[in-house]
Design a protein around this motif. Structure first.
Motif, PDB file in Angstrom:
ATOM      1  N   PRO A  34       0.812  -1.218   0.000  1.00 57.91           N
ATOM      2  CA  PRO A  34       0.000   0.000   0.000  1.00 57.91           C
ATOM      3  C   PRO A  34       0.851   1.277   0.000  1.00 57.91           C
ATOM      4  O   PRO A  34       0.469   2.279  -0.606  1.00 57.91           O
ATOM      5  CB  PRO A  34      -0.818  -0.130   1.289  1.00 57.91           C
ATOM      6  CG  PRO A  34      -0.943  -1.612   1.496  1.00 57.91           C
ATOM      7  CD  PRO A  34       0.399  -2.136   1.087  1.00 57.91           C
ATOM      8  N   GLN A  37       1.997   1.868  -3.575  1.00 51.91           N
ATOM      9  CA  GLN A  37       0.900   2.423  -4.371  1.00 51.91           C
ATOM     10  C   GLN A  37       0.680   3.900  -4.054  1.00 51.91           C
ATOM     11  O   GLN A  37       0.489   4.724  -4.961  1.00 51.91           O
ATOM     12  CB  GLN A  37      -0.383   1.629  -4.117  1.00 51.91           C
ATOM     13  CG  GLN A  37      -1.588   2.126  -4.902  1.00 51.91           C
ATOM     14  CD  GLN A  37      -1.431   1.957  -6.398  1.00 51.91           C
ATOM     15  OE1 GLN A  37      -0.932   0.940  -6.848  1.00 51.91           O
ATOM     16  NE2 GLN A  37      -1.836   2.972  -7.154  1.00 51.91           N
ATOM     17  N   TRP A 173      -5.667   2.567   0.700  1.00 51.34           N
ATOM     18  CA  TRP A 173      -4.628   1.954  -0.122  1.00 51.34           C
ATOM     19  C   TRP A 173      -4.650   0.435   0.059  1.00 51.34           C
ATOM     20  O   TRP A 173      -4.393  -0.067   1.142  1.00 51.34           O
ATOM     21  CB  TRP A 173      -3.253   2.510   0.244  1.00 51.34           C
ATOM     22  CG  TRP A 173      -3.195   4.004   0.160  1.00 51.34           C
ATOM     23  CD1 TRP A 173      -3.184   4.879   1.193  1.00 51.34           C
ATOM     24  CD2 TRP A 173      -3.184   4.793  -1.031  1.00 51.34           C
ATOM     25  NE1 TRP A 173      -3.154   6.162   0.738  1.00 51.34           N
ATOM     26  CE2 TRP A 173      -3.148   6.152  -0.632  1.00 51.34           C
ATOM     27  CE3 TRP A 173      -3.198   4.495  -2.395  1.00 51.34           C
ATOM     28  CZ2 TRP A 173      -3.124   7.201  -1.539  1.00 51.34           C
ATOM     29  CZ3 TRP A 173      -3.172   5.542  -3.310  1.00 51.34           C
ATOM     30  CH2 TRP A 173      -3.136   6.872  -2.884  1.00 51.34           C
ATOM     31  N   PRO A 174      -4.931  -0.318  -0.989  1.00 56.13           N
ATOM     32  CA  PRO A 174      -4.984  -1.775  -0.883  1.00 56.13           C
ATOM     33  C   PRO A 174      -3.595  -2.403  -0.955  1.00 56.13           C
ATOM     34  O   PRO A 174      -2.644  -1.795  -1.464  1.00 56.13           O
ATOM     35  CB  PRO A 174      -5.809  -2.181  -2.111  1.00 56.13           C
ATOM     36  CG  PRO A 174      -5.472  -1.122  -3.130  1.00 56.13           C
ATOM     37  CD  PRO A 174      -5.313   0.157  -2.336  1.00 56.13           C
ATOM     38  N   ALA A 175      -3.485  -3.611  -0.451  1.00 54.95           N
ATOM     39  CA  ALA A 175      -2.269  -4.405  -0.649  1.00 54.95           C
ATOM     40  C   ALA A 175      -2.351  -5.088  -2.011  1.00 54.95           C
ATOM     41  O   ALA A 175      -3.429  -5.215  -2.593  1.00 54.95           O
ATOM     42  CB  ALA A 175      -2.121  -5.435   0.462  1.00 54.95           C
ATOM     43  N   ALA A 176      -1.204  -5.520  -2.522  1.00 53.13           N
ATOM     44  CA  ALA A 176      -1.182  -6.154  -3.846  1.00 53.13           C
ATOM     45  C   ALA A 176      -0.114  -7.237  -3.882  1.00 53.13           C
ATOM     46  O   ALA A 176       0.982  -7.061  -3.348  1.00 53.13           O
ATOM     47  CB  ALA A 176      -0.910  -5.118  -4.928  1.00 53.13           C
ATOM     48  N   ALA A 295      -4.663  -9.962  -0.268  1.00 48.62           N
ATOM     49  CA  ALA A 295      -4.190  -8.980  -1.250  1.00 48.62           C
ATOM     50  C   ALA A 295      -4.721  -9.279  -2.649  1.00 48.62           C
ATOM     51  O   ALA A 295      -4.939  -8.372  -3.449  1.00 48.62           O
ATOM     52  CB  ALA A 295      -2.662  -8.951  -1.262  1.00 48.62           C
ATOM     53  N   ASN A 297      -7.605 -10.552  -3.201  1.00 50.78           N
ATOM     54  CA  ASN A 297      -9.064 -10.467  -3.091  1.00 50.78           C
ATOM     55  C   ASN A 297      -9.746 -11.814  -3.328  1.00 50.78           C
ATOM     56  O   ASN A 297     -10.914 -11.864  -3.730  1.00 50.78           O
ATOM     57  CB  ASN A 297      -9.634  -9.422  -4.048  1.00 50.78           C
ATOM     58  CG  ASN A 297     -10.984  -8.894  -3.580  1.00 50.78           C
ATOM     59  OD1 ASN A 297     -11.232  -8.764  -2.388  1.00 50.78           O
ATOM     60  ND2 ASN A 297     -11.874  -8.624  -4.522  1.00 50.78           N
ATOM     61  N   TRP A 315      -5.771  -7.951   5.419  1.00 47.91           N
ATOM     62  CA  TRP A 315      -6.064  -6.576   5.008  1.00 47.91           C
ATOM     63  C   TRP A 315      -6.942  -6.611   3.760  1.00 47.91           C
ATOM     64  O   TRP A 315      -6.523  -7.005   2.695  1.00 47.91           O
ATOM     65  CB  TRP A 315      -4.764  -5.835   4.720  1.00 47.91           C
ATOM     66  CG  TRP A 315      -4.948  -4.388   4.349  1.00 47.91           C
ATOM     67  CD1 TRP A 315      -4.797  -3.832   3.115  1.00 47.91           C
ATOM     68  CD2 TRP A 315      -5.285  -3.321   5.238  1.00 47.91           C
ATOM     69  NE1 TRP A 315      -5.034  -2.486   3.163  1.00 47.91           N
ATOM     70  CE2 TRP A 315      -5.336  -2.136   4.460  1.00 47.91           C
ATOM     71  CE3 TRP A 315      -5.570  -3.250   6.609  1.00 47.91           C
ATOM     72  CZ2 TRP A 315      -5.639  -0.893   5.023  1.00 47.91           C
ATOM     73  CZ3 TRP A 315      -5.863  -2.010   7.151  1.00 47.91           C
ATOM     74  CH2 TRP A 315      -5.900  -0.851   6.360  1.00 47.91           C
ATOM     75  N   GLY A 316      -8.155  -6.175   3.907  1.00 46.30           N
ATOM     76  CA  GLY A 316      -9.091  -6.189   2.790  1.00 46.30           C
ATOM     77  C   GLY A 316     -10.498  -6.442   3.293  1.00 46.30           C
ATOM     78  O   GLY A 316     -10.754  -6.501   4.500  1.00 46.30           O
ATOM     79  N   ASN A 317     -11.424  -6.604   2.358  1.00 43.75           N
ATOM     80  CA  ASN A 317     -12.826  -6.735   2.720  1.00 43.75           C
ATOM     81  C   ASN A 317     -13.424  -8.093   2.400  1.00 43.75           C
ATOM     82  O   ASN A 317     -14.562  -8.370   2.760  1.00 43.75           O
ATOM     83  CB  ASN A 317     -13.645  -5.644   2.001  1.00 43.75           C
ATOM     84  CG  ASN A 317     -13.209  -4.251   2.390  1.00 43.75           C
ATOM     85  OD1 ASN A 317     -13.012  -3.969   3.564  1.00 43.75           O
ATOM     86  ND2 ASN A 317     -13.035  -3.388   1.399  1.00 43.75           N
TER      87      ASN A 317
END
Length: 363
Positions: A34, A37, A173-176, A295, A297, A315-317
């Motif tokens: 994040p 990004q 800011w999302p993780a990737a 990350a 999703n 970390w995320g939804n």
């Protein structure tokens, strides 16, 4: 001695070359994405590099926003004093040649502070760790960011807090996790070589380098049997560690279902990412693959024991945390002997995990 100024850096400062330093484990490196990004969005024309431990390179090697990964090999010290020093000097020379304008030190080691200072960057941001409040740490950075709220923040939020002097907001800011097409093709061919496994499939990673973070083998086997049906295969994964591989073999011996295969120890981390990215569901314990699933999703069920949930939850939804502390008392995370063979996740009921999985699968 006076503290480095914490105020916001003027908008007129536009770095051309940025170095991010983080010297931790695989999952920690993923949780720096994040920050990468956010920096790219603020400074779209800047080159962004990272300094990390060599073994964690796979977590960032395919990241499209990074120019270069510098690394420290922890085996350098095994080569003897002279060679070790030579490696360290060579690293400093390389970093100085990159002419960094901005260095963001997310690490807490003395080594990271010294490296930060020796880059010669105009702006050097670090954290004001209480255990590092002395002249060396202060003068290695131009800006220090408070850690007073770290206990209430996720690791991602802690990392993003370092960007405050740059005026970058810490939210959104999302993780990737990135991998190449070749990684997926290799993973897919490996899947096809095992009983012609095709999508859809479920990935279960029941292992961790620390036993205390693991669920019981018979419950994992029960989960496999409960979720194996005509619409889903089960793929078990693990690191190429002898203890983790032995755990997977034991779980397989307890399974009645034949719709389960093991790819334990057979995939690189980017290939594992590709596997998880194409899965219907990921179920795992507190580990780097769990963070990868979040990350990517991919629907994720994360089993936790005596870990600091605030800092290390996925970390995320698109995830669900099942915490052993909801079913039995747990010791404080800071009191855990990491070498213990106790499995603190044992309080988690099998039926709760099965129900959570079926809820995702029915959606």
């Amino acid at each position: 001695m006076s503290m480095p100024t914490p105020q916001t850096i003027p908008d007129a400062f536009v770095p051309q070359n940025i170095l991010l330093i983080k010297l931790r484990h695989h999952g920690d490196m993923l949780l720096t994405t994040p920050v990468i990004q956010a920096l790219h969005q603020r400074y779209p024309h800047a080159n962004i590099d990272v300094l990390l431990y060599k073994e964690t390179l796979p977590m960032l090697q395919a990241h499209p926003l990074l120019r270069h990964l510098h690394f420290i090999d922890r085996n350098w010290k095994k080569e003897g004093g002279a060679k070790h020093i030579s490696h360290e000097i060579g690293l400093i020379k390389t970093l100085r040649q990159c002419r960094y304008d901005l260095v963001i030190n997310l690490a807490d080691q003395w080594r990271s502070a010294i490296i930060t200072r020796m880059t010669g960057a105009k702006v050097k941001i670090g954290f004001d760790y209480k255990k590092r409040r002395n002249a060396v740490w202060r003068h290695s950075h131009t800006h220090l960011v408070s850690t007073d709220r770290h206990a209430q923040l996720h690791t991602v939020e802690q990392n993003l807090a370092a960007l405050a002097p740059l005026g970058i907001a810490p939210e959104g800011w999302p993780a990737a996790m990135h991998y190449s097409e070749a990684d997926w093709q290799k993973t897919r061919s490996t899947l096809l070589a095992h009983q012609q496994v095709e999508k859809p499939y479920i990935v279960i990673q029941p292992t961790s380098r620390w036993t205390y973070k693991c669920w019981e083998d018979d419950k994992v086997a029960g989960l496999v049997d409960a979720l194996s049906d005509d619409s889903s295969d089960i793929v078990l994964t693990a690191a190429p560690d002898k203890n983790e591989l032995a755990m997977i073999e034991h779980i397989l011996s307890l399974c009645d279902s034949r719709r389960v295969i093991s790819l334990a120890g057979q995939l690189s981390l980017p290939q594992l990412a590709a596997l998880i990215d194409h899965a219907r569901l990921f179920i795992g314990v507190d580990s780097a693959p769990m963070h990868m699933a979040a990350a990517l999703n991919t629907p994720c069920i994360a089993l936790f024991g005596p870990t600091k949930l605030t800092q290390w939850r996925p970390w995320g939804n698109n995830n669900r945390v099942i915490w052993a502390g909801d079913y039995a008392p747990l010791p404080s995370p800071d009191s855990i002997d990491t070498k213990t063979k106790l499995r603190y996740l044992s309080a988690i009921p099998l039926n709760e995990v099965v129900a959570a999985a079926r809820k995702y699968l029915d959606e």
